[in-house]
Design a protein around this motif. Structure first.
Motif, PDB file in Angstrom:
ATOM      1  N   GLY A 121       0.800  -1.221   0.000  1.00 57.49           N
ATOM      2  CA  GLY A 121       0.000   0.000   0.000  1.00 57.49           C
ATOM      3  C   GLY A 121       0.830   1.267   0.000  1.00 57.49           C
ATOM      4  N   ASP A 122       1.883   1.304   0.800  1.00 62.28           N
ATOM      5  CA  ASP A 122       2.720   2.505   0.902  1.00 62.28           C
ATOM      6  C   ASP A 122       3.417   2.796  -0.428  1.00 62.28           C
ATOM      7  OD1 ASP A 122       4.263   4.638   2.246  1.00 62.28           O
ATOM      8  OD2 ASP A 122       5.939   3.254   2.006  1.00 62.28           O
ATOM      9  N   SER A 123       4.002   1.770  -1.049  1.00 60.67           N
ATOM     10  CA  SER A 123       4.710   1.973  -2.319  1.00 60.67           C
ATOM     11  C   SER A 123       3.755   2.408  -3.420  1.00 60.67           C
ATOM     12  CB  SER A 123       5.429   0.683  -2.733  1.00 60.67           C
ATOM     13  OG  SER A 123       6.412   0.321  -1.790  1.00 60.67           O
ATOM     14  N   LEU A 124       2.578   1.771  -3.477  1.00 65.57           N
ATOM     15  CA  LEU A 124       1.609   2.141  -4.503  1.00 65.57           C
ATOM     16  C   LEU A 124       1.103   3.565  -4.304  1.00 65.57           C
ATOM     17  CD1 LEU A 124      -0.489  -1.148  -4.824  1.00 65.57           C
ATOM     18  CD2 LEU A 124       1.173  -0.242  -6.467  1.00 65.57           C
ATOM     19  N   PHE A 125       0.837   3.946  -3.065  1.00 67.36           N
ATOM     20  CA  PHE A 125       0.354   5.296  -2.786  1.00 67.36           C
ATOM     21  C   PHE A 125       1.376   6.331  -3.257  1.00 67.36           C
ATOM     22  CE2 PHE A 125      -0.344   9.160  -0.443  1.00 67.36           C
ATOM     23  CZ  PHE A 125      -1.721   9.244  -0.280  1.00 67.36           C
ATOM     24  N   GLY A 180      -4.831  -2.914   0.860  1.00 64.35           N
ATOM     25  CA  GLY A 180      -3.608  -2.252   1.311  1.00 64.35           C
ATOM     26  C   GLY A 180      -3.575  -0.782   0.954  1.00 64.35           C
ATOM     27  N   LEU A 181      -4.046  -0.442  -0.266  1.00 63.95           N
ATOM     28  CA  LEU A 181      -4.059   0.962  -0.670  1.00 63.95           C
ATOM     29  C   LEU A 181      -5.043   1.764   0.167  1.00 63.95           C
ATOM     30  CD1 LEU A 181      -3.085   3.179  -2.633  1.00 63.95           C
ATOM     31  CD2 LEU A 181      -5.014   2.560  -4.105  1.00 63.95           C
ATOM     32  N   LEU A 182      -6.232   1.203   0.416  1.00 69.38           N
ATOM     33  CA  LEU A 182      -7.222   1.921   1.228  1.00 69.38           C
ATOM     34  C   LEU A 182      -6.705   2.174   2.638  1.00 69.38           C
ATOM     35  CD1 LEU A 182     -10.563   0.221   0.107  1.00 69.38           C
ATOM     36  CD2 LEU A 182     -10.023   2.659  -0.072  1.00 69.38           C
ATOM     37  N   ALA A 183      -5.993   1.213   3.201  1.00 70.37           N
ATOM     38  CA  ALA A 183      -5.406   1.418   4.534  1.00 70.37           C
ATOM     39  C   ALA A 183      -4.413   2.569   4.503  1.00 70.37           C
ATOM     40  CB  ALA A 183      -4.734   0.133   5.010  1.00 70.37           C
ATOM     41  N   GLU A 184      -3.642   2.662   3.434  1.00 66.66           N
ATOM     42  CA  GLU A 184      -2.665   3.745   3.300  1.00 66.66           C
ATOM     43  C   GLU A 184      -3.370   5.084   3.080  1.00 66.66           C
ATOM     44  OE1 GLU A 184       1.279   4.914   3.606  1.00 66.66           O
ATOM     45  OE2 GLU A 184       0.338   2.956   3.942  1.00 66.66           O
ATOM     46  N   MET A 185      -4.450   5.090   2.312  1.00 65.11           N
ATOM     47  CA  MET A 185      -5.216   6.309   2.106  1.00 65.11           C
ATOM     48  C   MET A 185      -5.825   6.794   3.419  1.00 65.11           C
ATOM     49  SD  MET A 185      -6.828   5.101  -1.575  1.00 65.11           S
ATOM     50  CE  MET A 185      -8.174   6.266  -1.676  1.00 65.11           C
ATOM     51  N   MET A 190     -15.721  -2.005   0.274  1.00 68.42           N
ATOM     52  CA  MET A 190     -14.593  -1.467  -0.494  1.00 68.42           C
ATOM     53  C   MET A 190     -15.080  -0.460  -1.525  1.00 68.42           C
ATOM     54  SD  MET A 190     -11.808  -3.546  -2.824  1.00 68.42           S
ATOM     55  CE  MET A 190     -11.014  -4.252  -1.374  1.00 68.42           C
ATOM     56  N   VAL A 191     -16.149  -0.810  -2.240  1.00 66.09           N
ATOM     57  CA  VAL A 191     -16.707   0.110  -3.234  1.00 66.09           C
ATOM     58  C   VAL A 191     -17.161   1.398  -2.550  1.00 66.09           C
ATOM     59  CG1 VAL A 191     -18.486   0.431  -4.987  1.00 66.09           C
ATOM     60  CG2 VAL A 191     -17.413  -1.815  -4.702  1.00 66.09           C
ATOM     61  N   ARG A 192     -17.830   1.251  -1.399  1.00 63.94           N
ATOM     62  CA  ARG A 192     -18.312   2.433  -0.680  1.00 63.94           C
ATOM     63  C   ARG A 192     -17.153   3.310  -0.207  1.00 63.94           C
ATOM     64  NH1 ARG A 192     -21.331   0.120   2.507  1.00 63.94           N
ATOM     65  NH2 ARG A 192     -23.373   0.598   1.602  1.00 63.94           N
TER      66      ARG A 192
END
Length: 543
Positions: free
Chosen positions: A256-260, A280-285, A309-311
């Motif tokens: 998540g961190d690398s993608l963000f 993982g990305l949502l957690a980073e966001m 997730m969609v919401r």
């Protein structure tokens, strides 16, 4: 029958890259490299390097029809291999590095690969399996001379290009010439090969672009998190040059961190990947309190996206979600949850409801539902049957596997997906469950997907799976297995109470088990086969 008076101009993948190089000169490929740092090059530069690579492949003796394997992350060299191998009439065989060693050895031998190109990350893996691969296979490390790994008889990728002409007289191939080979993950027996043609890959790219209208504006920056080692990264390596979109390649850094950070720094507009990646990305966001600056759209596939997730994407971060469904055998996309006229103005909850379906069928993909006797059932949004598909982007047989082909295709050429589904009159697909994942309890069917969606909507649930386990009275009962968020309470009753308001009492799971992680297949899906093996006797022992 009177034929049209049209020129014979076969569809060819190398024409896609040539088009991107000439027409979309501002678009670029940005890659996180295994060696470290970012690499940038235009489509025009890519076409030159692809020509040099094609000369190198021919110099190594690669002939039309030969299988050339890749074991690599998403990056510019992998993209070059896609086009150079296909362009000379050979077959690019992408290998999933997450496969078990025995399956990897099986598919390299079954494909009879003449060359294997690998990112240096996988040098230990290749070294450990070489004695199980064909004796004639040769190995190319996808790096420059300065970063070559230790090992005997290894060829260097950049040496292969060095000094070669940057133009190649590409042969005019029959559009049905094989260009790519991808094996299923082997969850039910040995992996099976899906052999794609130039025609099927190019049609799939164009069908997806038409049905995902608005998702590929000229100048967009698209990040394929979905790997190039599986079903051609859902066609993105072909769609992007056609559309004039830049490709931002994440390499091996998929946390998540690398993608963000990559999305933020490279102004990524849209990204495509599986639900586990987006968790993982949502957690980073959430940690940053914002989305990556330019992010507008995410596409979710591989397994069903939880409603939560969609919401989160749509409501919390104003990121538009598009879900897709497909299979390796379909090259791969069959449906996409794009909204039709007027639906974008619907209230949020109604839009989320539409986007948690598998979506509307793509042009070119025919679908029908059949009962246990093979009789077609109505396409009315209510009747459930096994989903069969047919079309120019669907394989007609497995590669060198007559036995598996005979089981998967009926006498009229329809492919049996193994999914139980409903279809609306206007082509919206609802997957009820995999046929093997439906739970039969007391003579009634229970959908594991429905239960998973309900459980995943609870704020304490990070990921979950429902399996049917044997029961002495009811034959099978549902068991819910949950990975909670790090700071969440492990309250079984609260979770069951949350679900109870939406389903009948007899459909509720008999128990909830909390675990630190779920097993996943090589393609990122939850492995229910492993869960069933681990918990086969759970309810019987609990009686």
């Amino acid at each position: 029958m009177l034929k049209g008076l049209m020129m014979e101009a076969p569809l060819s993948l190398i024409d896609v890259l040539d088009y991107g190089a000439r027409i979309h000169r501002k678009a670029e490929i940005v890659s996180v490299t295994v060696e470290g740092g970012l690499h940038r090059q235009s489509y025009a530069r890519t076409l030159e390097r692809v020509a040099r690579l094609a000369h190198g492949l021919v110099a190594l003796g690669v002939k039309p029809g030969d299988r050339v394997a890749t074991l690599a992350w998403n990056g510019y060299r992998h993209l070059e291999l896609y086009y150079a191998i296909a362009g000379i009439g050979a077959v690019c065989h992408t290998i999933n590095p997450r496969l078990p060693a025995d399956q990897m050895a099986y598919i390299v031998n079954h494909a009879d690969d003449s060359l294997l190109f690998f990112d240096t990350t996988f040098a230990p893996l290749v070294s450990g399996l070489r004695d199980q691969f064909p004796e004639h296979t040769r190995y190319v490390a996808m790096t420059d001379r300065a970063h070559m790994p230790d090992g005997q008889d290894l060829l260097c990728y950049e040496d292969l290009l060095d000094g070669r002409p940057d133009h190649y007289d590409w042969p005019e191939l029959d559009e049905n010439t094989a260009c790519a080979l991808c094996y299923t993950s082997g969850t039910t027996g040995a992996p099976k090969g899906a052999l794609y043609s130039h025609r099927s890959c190019l049609l799939q790219a164009m069908f997806t672009m038409v049905c995902a209208s608005g998702s590929f504006p000229v100048g967009d920056r698209v990040l394929p998190v979905v790997p190039m080692f599986h079903v051609n990264a859902w066609g993105l390596p072909y769609m992007a040059p056609l559309a004039g979109a830049s490709l931002i390649m994440p390499g091996p850094a998929l946390d998540g961190d690398s993608l963000f950070r990559l999305m933020d720094e490279e102004s990524v507009d849209s990204a495509w990947g599986v639900p586990t990646v987006w968790l993982g990305l949502l957690a980073e966001m959430k940690r940053h309190g914002r989305k990556p600056g330019a992010l507008k759209r995410v596409s979710i596939g591989g397994s069903a996206a939880p409603r939560s997730m969609v919401r989160a994407f749509e409501q919390d971060y104003q990121v538009d979600v598009m879900q897709g469904w497909g299979m390796t055998e379909m090259n791969p996309t069959g449906t996409m949850s794009t909204l039709t006229e007027g639906q974008a103005e619907l209230p949020l909850e109604e839009r989320i409801e539409l986007k948690t379906t598998q979506g509307r069928q793509l042009f070119g993909v025919r679908m029908k539902l059949v009962d246990e006797d093979g009789n077609e059932v109505p396409q009315d949004g209510e009747a459930v049957g096994e989903l069969l598909v047919k079309g120019p982007t669907v394989i007609r047989a497995y590669f060198n596997n007559d036995e598996a082909s005979a089981k998967a295709f009926d006498k009229d050429g329809w492919f049996a997906t193994g999914d139980m589904a409903k279809l609306t009159p206007d082509g919206v697909l609802y997957i009820v469950d995999r046929a093997k994942d439906l739970i039969k309890s007391g003579g009634e069917w229970i959908s594991s997907i429905d239960l998973e969606n309900l459980a995943a909507a609870h704020p304490d649930v990070q990921e979950c799976a429902v399996i049917g386990v044997p029961h002495p009275k009811w034959d099978e009962r549902p068991l819910l297995i949950v990975v909670p968020h790090a700071d969440a309470a492990r309250d079984k009753q609260a979770l069951l109470d949350h679900m109870a308001g939406s389903i009948a009492k007899w459909q509720l799971p008999d128990d909830v088990i909390y675990v630190d992680e779920l097993p996943h297949t090589a393609t990122g899906k939850v492995s229910k086969r492993h869960l069933r093996e681990d918990y086969m006797d759970y309810l019987g022992n609990a009686q």
